[in-house]
Design an enzyme around this catalytic site. Structure first.
Site, short mmCIF file in Angstrom:
data_model
loop_
_atom_site.label_atom_id
_atom_site.label_comp_id
_atom_site.label_asym_id
_atom_site.label_seq_id
_atom_site.Cartn_x
_atom_site.Cartn_y
_atom_site.Cartn_z
N HIS A 157 0.85 -1.18 0.00
CA HIS A 157 0.00 0.00 0.00
C HIS A 157 0.89 1.23 0.00
O HIS A 157 2.04 1.19 0.46
CB HIS A 157 -0.88 0.02 1.24
CG HIS A 157 -1.94 -1.02 1.26
ND1 HIS A 157 -3.07 -0.90 2.04
CD2 HIS A 157 -2.06 -2.21 0.60
CE1 HIS A 157 -3.84 -1.97 1.86
NE2 HIS A 157 -3.25 -2.77 1.00
N GLU A 217 0.96 3.86 1.85
CA GLU A 217 1.46 4.29 3.16
C GLU A 217 2.63 3.43 3.63
O GLU A 217 3.62 3.96 4.14
CB GLU A 217 0.35 4.19 4.23
CG GLU A 217 -0.87 5.03 3.94
CD GLU A 217 -2.00 4.28 3.25
OE1 GLU A 217 -3.15 4.52 3.61
OE2 GLU A 217 -1.71 3.47 2.35
N CYS A 225 -6.17 1.91 5.84
CA CYS A 225 -6.77 0.65 6.28
C CYS A 225 -6.17 0.28 7.64
O CYS A 225 -5.22 0.91 8.10
CB CYS A 225 -6.49 -0.44 5.24
SG CYS A 225 -4.78 -1.01 5.21
N CYS A 249 -2.33 -0.31 7.50
CA CYS A 249 -1.56 0.92 7.35
C CYS A 249 -1.62 1.76 8.62
O CYS A 249 -0.61 2.37 9.02
CB CYS A 249 -2.04 1.71 6.15
SG CYS A 249 -1.65 0.88 4.58
#
Length: 157
Positions: free
Chosen positions: A56, A58, A86, A89
């Protein structure tokens, strides 16, 4: 951080989301900025390209910032991301000690805050971060909507 700085950095994150879109990735862009406003790291989703579930925006930005600063503690840093983090993260944000998180679009299906998890304020954790959402949410939401609309149009053919 003042409103103009938040808007400026969110615009940069949106530029990164467009890059992800162009690479057929879910268009999420992220950058990490120090207290002086210098961009330390930036990234966008590469989950599909790398075939790694944790890639992801992040997570990748946190890894790059940690490498650049030679420390996993990103204490004096703020993270800007186009989509609400999420739970995975958000956990990484807490673990890396990021001070502030600014995000664009809310994610009712997968966001840590929208799901009511509020990991960033959990009383049993030794670090909490300031969280602020909805920044440039229309732009952030539009790129996501356009991406998934394009994906769905290919399924109908």
């Amino acid at each position: 951080m003042d409103f103009n700085n938040i808007q400026f950095h969110m615009s940069k994150a949106i530029d990164l989301a467009h890059k992800a879109f162009n690479f057929n990735e879910v268009p999420v862009g992220c950058l990490i900025v120090d207290d002086e406003g210098h961009i330390i790291a930036e990234s966008y989703n590469t989950k599909e390209y790398d075939q790694v579930a944790t890639h992801h925006a992040e997570i990748l930005a946190i890894e790059r910032a940690s490498q650049k600063l030679n420390s996993w503690r990103l204490i004096d840093c703020s993270l800007y991301v186009t989509l609400e983090p999420c739970p995975m993260c958000m956990g990484a944000i807490i673990q890396s000690r990021i001070k502030n998180v600014y995000f664009g679009a809310y994610d009712p299906k997968g966001g840590a805050i929208s799901q009511g998890l509020n990991i960033h304020q959990h009383p049993n954790l030794n670090h909490r971060c300031h969280l602020s959402g909805g920044h440039k949410h229309r732009e952030c939401g539009k790129i996501l909507s356009d991406f998934f609309k394009q994906k769905r149009s290919h399924y109908r053919k």
